[in-house]
Write a protein that holds these residues in place. Structure first.
Motif, PDB file in Angstrom:
ATOM      1  N   UNK A 153      37.810  26.630  46.899  1.00 53.87           N
ATOM      2  CA  UNK A 153      37.366  25.976  45.679  1.00 53.87           C
ATOM      3  C   UNK A 153      38.155  26.535  44.500  1.00 53.87           C
ATOM      4  N   UNK A 201      38.502  26.551  40.158  1.00 50.64           N
ATOM      5  CA  UNK A 201      37.697  26.415  38.953  1.00 50.64           C
ATOM      6  C   UNK A 201      38.555  26.669  37.717  1.00 50.64           C
ATOM      7  N   UNK A 243      37.663  27.998  33.714  1.00 50.46           N
ATOM      8  CA  UNK A 243      36.676  28.471  32.761  1.00 50.46           C
ATOM      9  C   UNK A 243      37.364  28.675  31.419  1.00 50.46           C
ATOM     10  N   UNK A 279      32.003  27.280  32.052  1.00 47.85           N
ATOM     11  CA  UNK A 279      32.484  26.511  33.198  1.00 47.85           C
ATOM     12  C   UNK A 279      33.014  25.159  32.735  1.00 47.85           C
ATOM     13  N   UNK A 296      35.106  22.294  38.743  1.00 45.70           N
ATOM     14  CA  UNK A 296      35.236  22.834  40.098  1.00 45.70           C
ATOM     15  C   UNK A 296      35.854  21.743  40.956  1.00 45.70           C
ATOM     16  N   UNK A 332      31.325  30.821  48.724  1.00 43.73           N
ATOM     17  CA  UNK A 332      32.405  30.111  48.063  1.00 43.73           C
ATOM     18  C   UNK A 332      32.088  28.690  47.664  1.00 43.73           C
ATOM     19  N   UNK A 356      29.025  26.942  42.258  1.00 49.29           N
ATOM     20  CA  UNK A 356      29.577  27.208  40.940  1.00 49.29           C
ATOM     21  C   UNK A 356      28.796  28.350  40.309  1.00 49.29           C
ATOM     22  N   UNK A 357      29.511  29.326  39.834  1.00 45.37           N
ATOM     23  CA  UNK A 357      28.884  30.455  39.168  1.00 45.37           C
ATOM     24  C   UNK A 357      28.814  30.180  37.676  1.00 45.37           C
ATOM     25  N   UNK A 358      27.627  30.332  37.133  1.00 46.34           N
ATOM     26  CA  UNK A 358      27.421  30.165  35.692  1.00 46.34           C
ATOM     27  C   UNK A 358      27.252  31.549  35.078  1.00 46.34           C
ATOM     28  N   UNK A 359      28.054  31.798  34.089  1.00 44.77           N
ATOM     29  CA  UNK A 359      28.130  33.138  33.528  1.00 44.77           C
ATOM     30  C   UNK A 359      27.216  33.318  32.326  1.00 44.77           C
TER      31      UNK A 359
END
Lengths: 116, 115
Positions: free
Chosen positions: A33, A35, A37, A47, A50, B100, B103-106
């Motif tokens: 994947x 991404x 940011x 974000x 993705x 994996x 989606x990581x949200x910070x």
């Protein structure tokens, strides 16, 4: 080994210009994947998009568009008609779908300065 | 929409002191991640937890430890602080803990300064 390269350390453009931020990645996985940011001066990581390795369709969201090309292992990001508010550091990141692997590998970032 | 909450936002410590950073994930997110971002650098993965169990580990110093609690919040404990620990510490959260795939949200980050 996985790696993300953002060769452009800093880019300066004048407002309303188009700008493309490059991202090249390395991975041995077939499923992964990617991404993008945005990190504005305030510091948070926002974000943007993705993309999984099986979906090579380009994507457009307003003034933002992304071009994913597996053949060149690139996932480039274009901002059309840039604005001062686009000034930020932009990070490209890779995540592999290997069991037990959860981390993102970030590129070193591209600092975009949009001048009025 | 609710976001990841980190506290404190800023922290100043002396060398050799201890610091505790807290992270409250987005509601219904079950995985938390910790990253360290030095000045002018990219975020580096430290550690992650899924359902209160450590799920992945990066370049986290032995002086650091972390855990995830039953309410899914997480704490990063840092002991014997060194000048080089001065950085922005991000917590991120995601749902389902799949490797994996999430989606990581910070969060907004905790800026730690060690004097």
């Amino acid at each position: 080994a996985q790696k993300v390269t953002q060769a452009q350390t800093e880019i300066s453009v004048v407002e309303k210009e188009d700008v493309t931020l490059d991202c090249v990645y390395e991975t041995r996985d077939t499923t992964y994947y990617l991404f993008w940011y945005k990190q504005p001066p305030s510091g948070e990581l926002v974000f943007l998009i993705r993309r999984n390795s099986f979906d090579e369709q380009n994507e457009i969201s307003g003034r933002y568009s992304w071009n994913f090309q597996k053949s060149t292992s690139s996932f480039n990001f274009t901002i059309t008609a840039s604005q001062v508010v686009d000034s930020a550091v932009y990070f490209c990141a890779l995540s592999e779908a290997t069991p037990g692997t959860y981390k993102y590998i970030f590129g070193t970032g591209t600092r975009l300065k949009v001048l009025a | 929409a609710a976001g990841v909450i980190q506290s404190p936002r800023h922290l100043i410590k002396e060398k050799r002191e201890t610091a505790t950073l807290k992270c409250y994930p987005i509601p219904r997110h079950d995985t938390v991640y910790w990253y360290q971002q030095g000045p002018g650098q990219d975020p580096q993965f430290l550690i992650s937890f899924y359902e209160k169990m450590q799920s992945d580990k990066g370049s986290i110093p032995d002086r650091f430890s972390a855990q995830q609690f039953s309410d899914y919040h997480s704490e990063l404990n840092m002991s014997s602080l060194e000048l080089g620990d001065s950085a922005l510490y991000f917590c991120a959260s995601s749902r389902s803990g799949g490797a994996g795939t999430d989606t990581q949200y910070f969060g907004p980050g905790t800026r730690l300064t060690v004097l």
